[in-house]
Scaffold this active site. Structure first.
Site, PDB file in Angstrom:
ATOM      1  N   ALA A 134       0.853  -1.190   0.000  1.00  0.00           N
ATOM      2  CA  ALA A 134       0.000   0.000   0.000  1.00  0.00           C
ATOM      3  C   ALA A 134       0.884   1.234   0.000  1.00  0.00           C
ATOM      4  O   ALA A 134       1.993   1.212   0.532  1.00  0.00           O
ATOM      5  CB  ALA A 134      -0.930   0.009   1.214  1.00  0.00           C
ATOM      6  N   GLY A 140       0.770   5.887  -1.101  1.00  0.00           N
ATOM      7  CA  GLY A 140      -0.011   7.107  -1.096  1.00  0.00           C
ATOM      8  C   GLY A 140      -1.154   7.094  -2.097  1.00  0.00           C
ATOM      9  O   GLY A 140      -2.175   7.747  -1.881  1.00  0.00           O
ATOM     10  N   MET A 141      -0.996   6.337  -3.206  1.00  0.00           N
ATOM     11  CA  MET A 141      -2.026   6.321  -4.232  1.00  0.00           C
ATOM     12  C   MET A 141      -3.088   5.268  -3.982  1.00  0.00           C
ATOM     13  O   MET A 141      -4.200   5.372  -4.484  1.00  0.00           O
ATOM     14  CB  MET A 141      -1.381   6.066  -5.602  1.00  0.00           C
ATOM     15  CG  MET A 141      -0.599   7.245  -6.130  1.00  0.00           C
ATOM     16  SD  MET A 141      -1.663   8.631  -6.550  1.00  0.00           S
ATOM     17  CE  MET A 141      -2.592   7.926  -7.888  1.00  0.00           C
ATOM     18  N   ASP A 147       8.061  10.692 -11.074  1.00  0.00           N
ATOM     19  CA  ASP A 147       8.250  10.094  -9.751  1.00  0.00           C
ATOM     20  C   ASP A 147       9.189   8.892  -9.844  1.00  0.00           C
ATOM     21  O   ASP A 147       8.930   7.836  -9.260  1.00  0.00           O
ATOM     22  CB  ASP A 147       6.902   9.679  -9.161  1.00  0.00           C
ATOM     23  CG  ASP A 147       6.991   9.369  -7.660  1.00  0.00           C
ATOM     24  OD1 ASP A 147       7.929   9.867  -7.014  1.00  0.00           O
ATOM     25  OD2 ASP A 147       6.126   8.640  -7.148  1.00  0.00           O
TER      26      ASP A 147
END
Length: 636
Positions: free
Chosen positions: A36, A38-39, A150
């Site tokens: 998991a 941030g998105m 990124d």
């Protein structure tokens, strides 16, 4: 774009699904959680063919932002065109679903971040091969019009045959949402470029700066601009020089040039590959199977043993496909009255199918016929052939006459225990006078066959005459076989499919169909018109999909490589009411059937560029008017 390497728990590679995790995403059954970030969350799943895929389920908060959805859909379309050797391809996505998601090929390898944390800095030879592979990946990504934005160690996976760059384009979509300013962090400050940290224009050179930072991290185990708070790191990136004292000498020129503050001073991707070749001991770069340290390769082996997908219940056993000697398979029974298992009394005549000649029914089976016996004896001992009355899962024979008594009525037979399986008996020795009985039996069979043949001839001759009458242009009459179905009882209805003759095709090229507009195929000049909801024939909904608006209309997305023709559109039955634009790519074709009887073929030619103030789809349209297949029903 992609994303199977989110921030993962330390307890293991494959985490079991938690209570708040879904079990399926758009038909993909989830086998484990990969991590998991941030998105959103990343899950392991499988295609129907058994290929492992990584499903990234975007956080619901992002899905509530309309601008995020718009950018995310654009990035998905672009990412689906990226097919590089060192990228994880995007194979499926739905940016317009209740919760957006995308699926990429699963790469069984750790991220660069995980590998460095667990095993330390990588050897120089490995870093050179790593950087060269990443440069090739960026070349393909930039060629699709995408800036990664990124690029960081957690977005680089280490596979047995080289690196894989993932998550390209997602950061651009995330920039559109206000959530990035309210506690949700997208991007890693330690690997940003100066222009990115200062909020200036982001270009392909921004990814080159990040590539230099990744190379420094891989070779030293620490970020080039140090660690600490995000604001402090970003300040050093913009105003200070990196600390490259621990970078190996063979990598110094490569890293230094990539980390130039001025984007124009950074090397191109082809120059980066040349610098890797110059720093290599050999004349050319070769990627051996053991390009990674042994400890890292061992992690690839562990990740290759992915959990199996959830099992579905096995299908029910089917009847044997090959009949035993002396038996013929029975045909499935059609619904009838009386209930299944009951035929007319022996010797009577019953129609076998509507419109077919009548045939004699089978004699009754011996007592004890099986209740689920798929094969019937083709020749009984010393008697005529048996014809099955019913298919599998029901009695192959139904006793219509009890031994020495009257026929069983259905209400008496219902609920009785299933008879024991029938065992055919060996032929008995011929008795005196048996020759006469055999002659009589043979004569009876021949008589039935002759009667059936005459009946069939009459029926077929009658139908042939009616067909000739219709070909001559005269009406066939209400009692014709084509409208009645030929059954002896009459009545009922028979669906009849007809096709209009092929008309001339009208072609309209380079139509820019803007979201919120529609096309009407019956117009003399087909042009986009304002409106997306109504009894139109084809619209581009602002929700991001093509819609068959007219009553009775539908769409069919043809397979890649399938030729779009009038015949193909007439034959296709994979109907849908709408097709999301992210499912389309340049060259894909869509058959359009309108409720007014027109057929159309849409050929996708392109999409609106990212900087366009409007969202539109460029297409060619071929229309065959009044050419759609039609189904009518005649009632006798």
């Amino acid at each position: 774009m992609g994303g199977q390497q989110a921030d993962r728990d330390e307890s293991g590679v494959f985490q079991p699904l938690a209570a708040d995790d879904p079990t399926t995403v758009a038909g993909y059954r989830l086998a484990a959680r990969l991590g998991a970030g941030g998105m959103g969350k990343v899950y392991l799943s499988y295609t129907p063919g058994g290929r492992a895929v990584a499903i990234k389920l975007i956080r619901p908060e992002f899905g509530e932002d309309a601008e995020f959805r718009r950018r995310f859909a654009q990035e998905v379309r672009s990412a689906q065109r990226v097919q590089g050797l060192f990228t994880a391809p995007v194979i499926d996505a739905d940016p317009d679903g209740a919760q957006p998601w995308l699926a990429t090929a699963y790469v069984p390898g750790p991220s660069l971040a995980d590998a460095v944390v667990a095993h330390g800095a990588l050897p120089v030879e490995t870093v050179l091969l790593l950087v060269a592979g990443m440069a090739e990946a960026l070349h393909v990504i930039h060629g699709a019009g995408i800036v990664h934005r990124d690029l960081k160690p957690s977005n680089v996976l280490l596979a047995a045959d080289g690196p894989r760059v993932i998550d390209f384009g997602i950061a651009h979509a995330a920039d559109a949402t206000s959530l990035t300013g309210s506690g949700v962090t997208i991007g890693t400050p330690s690997f940003m470029a100066p222009e990115q940290a200062a909020g200036r224009q982001v270009t392909a050179a921004t990814d080159v700066f990040a590539l230099g930072q990744v190379a420094a991290y891989a070779s030293t185990g620490v970020p080039a601009f140090g660690e600490g708070t995000g604001h402090g790191v970003l300040y050093r990136i913009v105003h200070e020089e990196p600390d490259l004292s621990a970078v190996p000498e063979r990598l110094t020129e490569l890293v230094t040039r990539c980390l130039a503050k001025d984007p124009e001073a950074r090397p191109s991707l082809s120059e980066i590959i040349g610098l890797c070749q110059a720093a290599n001991a050999a004349t050319v770069l070769r990627r051996p199977e053991d390009w990674l340290p042994v400890a890292v390769s061992a992690e690839i082996t562990a990740r290759a043993a992915a959990p199996a997908p959830p099992q579905t219940p096995p299908p029910p056993p089917t009847a044997p496909s090959v009949a035993p000697a002396g038996y013929a398979p029975t045909a499935p029974a059609a619904p009838s009255t009386p209930p299944p298992g009951y035929g007319p009394p022996p010797g009577t005549v019953a129609p076998s199918a509507p419109g077919a000649a009548s045939v004699p029914t089978a004699p009754p089976a011996p007592a004890g016929a099986p209740s689920a016996f798929p094969y019937a004896p083709t020749q009984g001992p010393g008697s005529s052939a048996y014809a099955p009355t019913q298919g599998p899962a029901s009695s192959a024979y139904a006793p219509t006459q009890g031994p020495g008594g009257p026929a069983y009525p259905p209400q008496q037979w219902s609920g009785r225990p299933a008879p024991t399986p029938y065992q055919p008996q060996p032929p008995r020795p011929a008795k005196k006078g048996g020759g006469r009985g055999l002659v009589v039996a043979v004569a009876a069979v021949l008589a039935f066959a002759l009667a059936g043949g005459v009946t069939a001839y009459v029926v077929l001759k009658d139908k042939d005459g009616q067909s000739s009458s219709r070909a001559d242009g005269r009406p066939s009459g209400k009692g014709s076989a084509s409208t009645q179905g030929g059954g002896s009882t009459g009545g009922g209805s028979t669906p009849k499919t007809s096709q209009a003759p092929a008309p001339q095709a009208a072609t309209f090229r380079d139509i820019n169909l803007t979201a919120g507009y529609h096309l009407t195929l019956g117009d003399d000049e087909v042009r986009p018109q304002d409106g997306e909801d109504g009894n139109y024939e084809l619209s581009y909904d602002t929700g991001g999909y093509l819609d068959a608006e007219s009553s009775g209309g539908n769409l069919v997305l043809l397979d890649p490589g399938q030729e779009g023709t009038l015949e193909a559109c007439r034959a296709e039955t994979r109907f849908t009411q709408n097709i999301y634009v992210n499912k389309l790519s340049k060259g894909r074709q869509v058959c359009v059937t309108t409720g007014t009887g027109h057929l159309g073929l849409v050929t996708v030619k392109g999409f609106s560029p990212e900087d366009s103030p409007s969202t539109y789809l460029t297409l060619d349209l071929t229309v065959w008017r009044n050419a759609a297949p039609s189904t009518s029903t005649s009632t006798g």
